[in-house]
Design a protein around this motif. Structure first.
Motif, short mmCIF file in Angstrom:
data_model
loop_
_atom_site.label_atom_id
_atom_site.label_comp_id
_atom_site.label_asym_id
_atom_site.label_seq_id
_atom_site.Cartn_x
_atom_site.Cartn_y
_atom_site.Cartn_z
N THR A 47 0.96 -1.22 -0.03
CA THR A 47 -0.12 0.22 -0.08
C THR A 47 0.90 1.36 -0.12
O THR A 47 2.16 1.19 0.25
CB THR A 47 -0.79 0.09 1.14
OG1 THR A 47 -0.05 0.18 2.43
CG2 THR A 47 -1.66 -1.39 1.01
N PRO A 48 0.04 2.38 -0.21
CA PRO A 48 1.21 3.62 -0.32
C PRO A 48 1.54 3.84 1.22
O PRO A 48 2.68 4.35 1.32
CB PRO A 48 0.09 4.74 -0.77
CG PRO A 48 -0.89 4.09 -1.47
CD PRO A 48 -1.12 2.56 -1.04
N ASP A 85 9.80 7.31 -1.89
CA ASP A 85 8.70 8.17 -1.71
C ASP A 85 7.97 8.74 -2.91
O ASP A 85 6.82 8.99 -2.64
CB ASP A 85 9.63 9.41 -0.64
CG ASP A 85 8.50 10.39 -0.18
OD1 ASP A 85 7.46 10.05 0.27
OD2 ASP A 85 8.82 11.74 -0.46
N CYS A 86 8.58 8.87 -3.97
CA CYS A 86 7.91 9.13 -5.35
C CYS A 86 7.07 7.95 -5.59
O CYS A 86 6.05 8.24 -6.08
CB CYS A 86 8.79 9.42 -6.27
SG CYS A 86 9.83 11.07 -5.88
N VAL A 87 7.50 6.75 -5.26
CA VAL A 87 6.64 5.44 -5.56
C VAL A 87 5.36 5.56 -5.07
O VAL A 87 4.54 5.12 -5.58
CB VAL A 87 7.50 4.33 -5.65
CG1 VAL A 87 6.44 3.07 -5.74
CG2 VAL A 87 8.73 4.14 -6.47
N ASP A 88 5.38 5.70 -3.64
CA ASP A 88 3.98 5.67 -3.00
C ASP A 88 3.09 6.66 -3.52
O ASP A 88 1.80 6.31 -3.54
CB ASP A 88 4.39 5.92 -1.40
CG ASP A 88 4.85 7.37 -1.09
OD1 ASP A 88 4.56 8.33 -1.97
OD2 ASP A 88 4.92 7.56 0.28
N GLY A 89 3.34 7.78 -3.96
CA GLY A 89 2.53 8.69 -4.47
C GLY A 89 1.81 8.04 -6.04
O GLY A 89 0.68 8.41 -6.16
N LYS A 90 2.76 7.60 -6.77
CA LYS A 90 2.36 7.00 -8.02
C LYS A 90 1.31 5.95 -7.56
O LYS A 90 0.36 5.88 -8.29
CB LYS A 90 3.57 6.50 -8.77
CG LYS A 90 4.28 7.77 -9.32
CD LYS A 90 5.58 7.18 -9.76
CE LYS A 90 6.20 8.53 -10.51
NZ LYS A 90 6.67 9.65 -9.62
N LYS A 95 -3.79 3.67 -8.29
CA LYS A 95 -4.93 2.73 -7.94
C LYS A 95 -6.03 3.47 -7.09
O LYS A 95 -7.07 2.64 -6.69
CB LYS A 95 -4.27 1.73 -6.91
CG LYS A 95 -3.35 0.58 -7.54
CD LYS A 95 -2.82 -0.68 -6.60
CE LYS A 95 -2.00 -1.46 -7.27
NZ LYS A 95 -1.59 -2.56 -6.25
N GLY A 96 -5.79 4.79 -6.80
CA GLY A 96 -6.95 5.45 -6.09
C GLY A 96 -6.92 5.02 -4.69
O GLY A 96 -8.05 4.84 -4.14
N PRO A 187 -5.84 18.92 -4.95
CA PRO A 187 -7.03 17.75 -5.35
C PRO A 187 -6.61 16.98 -6.62
O PRO A 187 -5.87 17.77 -7.65
CB PRO A 187 -8.22 18.97 -5.79
CG PRO A 187 -7.36 20.49 -6.09
CD PRO A 187 -6.38 20.44 -5.19
N LEU A 188 -7.10 15.90 -6.72
CA LEU A 188 -6.77 15.09 -7.83
C LEU A 188 -7.43 15.51 -9.25
O LEU A 188 -6.68 15.57 -10.10
CB LEU A 188 -7.15 13.58 -7.71
CG LEU A 188 -6.57 12.98 -6.41
CD1 LEU A 188 -6.96 11.50 -6.27
CD2 LEU A 188 -4.98 13.03 -6.71
N GLU A 189 -8.27 16.14 -9.28
CA GLU A 189 -9.27 16.60 -10.20
C GLU A 189 -9.04 18.31 -10.29
O GLU A 189 -9.15 18.85 -9.24
CB GLU A 189 -10.70 16.38 -10.21
CG GLU A 189 -10.90 14.73 -10.25
CD GLU A 189 -10.38 14.34 -11.57
OE1 GLU A 189 -10.43 14.85 -12.86
OE2 GLU A 189 -10.20 13.03 -11.53
#
Length: 294
Positions: A47-48, A85-90, A95-96, A187-189
């Protein structure tokens, strides 16, 4: 009945990258982080939050290496920590699966990593030499980092307060200032753009020739690179990766140079925020007092 899991492609991972990012991340981290994220997404159940904790643990290992005067090992592990640390955000965006707690954990974990690594560098070199300048180095690096990450959200908050008071559309948003705030806090959107009121529609003007800064900004934007080339990420890279790889002699000169450039970048951003508040006026004194007290 077994439900098949989705298989992600590298293009899916590329889609999770920031619209604009630091040149260090774009050229030296994302090429590795995207491929690691692809493996993590398709072959593991990490998980992130688990990745964030792993990044923090690696940061602690890096600090221990610095404290033991293992500068090259510390630099390599710090790079791995930042890359994870960059991977966790991706993974969170792919996967939302991002959560509000994950945002807090990521933010606090970054600050802990920097403070520990700054302390590790200072402790390791002070133990070897007994020179107090190394203590000042560690303290200066930690303070600069904390100032940087406290200042960016506050600048964004001031701009939002002015925009709300003046009922400004999103068109007045400064994209460079938004890039100063970690993507996980945005925000994601994208927010819908409101039409300009008729009284604020400017008359048509003859197109002006693009200036060199504008052409440079467009050139960098096509490569996803932010126009302010020295920010917190480059500061960390200079202090905890480049300087240790070069040797102990480079720690203070590179940290000092990166620190001065970082402060210069912050001054420019504050100046641009000040121009924004002047251009659009200020909120009332009552609203100002409320924002200060909050």
């Amino acid at each position: 009945m077994l439900v098949s899991m989705r298989t992600y492609s590298l293009d899916d991972v590329y889609g999770t990258r920031k619209r604009r990012d630091s040149w260090w991340t774009v050229y030296f981290v994302d090429p590795v982080a995207c491929r690691v994220a692809l493996v993590v997404a398709n072959r593991t159940r990490l998980t992130p939050n688990a990745l964030t904790v792993l990044s923090l643990v690696l940061g602690m290992v890096s600090a221990a290496c610095f404290a033991a005067d293992q500068l090259v090992a510390g630099a390599v592990v710090f790079y791995l920590s930042f890359m994870i640390d960059c991977v966790d955000g991706k993974i969170a965006r792919l996967k939302g699966t991002g959560t509000p707690f994950g945002l807090w954990l990521d933010y606090v974990g970054d600050r802990i990593r920097v403070v520990l690594c700054a302390g590790g560098l200072a402790c390791g070199q002070y133990t070897l030499t007994g020179e107090v300048r190394w203590v000042f180095l560690g303290a200066a690096v930690a303070v600069l980092d904390l100032f940087r990450y406290v200042n960016a959200p506050q600048m964004k908050r001031v701009r939002e307060a002015v925009r709300e008071a003046r009922q400004l559309p999103v068109l007045d948003e400064d994209p460079e200032l938004l890039d100063e705030v970690p993507l996980e806090q945005l925000p994601l959107e994208p927010r819908p753009r409101e039409p300009l009121p008729l009284e604020r529609v400017a008359p048509e003007r003859a197109p002006r020739p693009r200036s060199f800064p504008r052409r440079l900004n467009r050139f960098l934007a096509r490569r996803r690179v932010r126009s302010h080339l020295i920010s917190g990420i480059e500061f960390h890279a200079a202090v905890f990766v480049v300087a240790p790889l070069a040797g102990a002699w480079a720690l203070i000169p590179l940290a000092a140079m990166a620190g001065v450039l970082l402060l210069a970048n912050e001054v420019v951003l504050v100046y641009r925020m000040w121009l924004f508040t002047r251009r659009h006026g200020v909120v009332s004194s009552q609203e100002s007092r409320e924002h200060v007290l909050v």
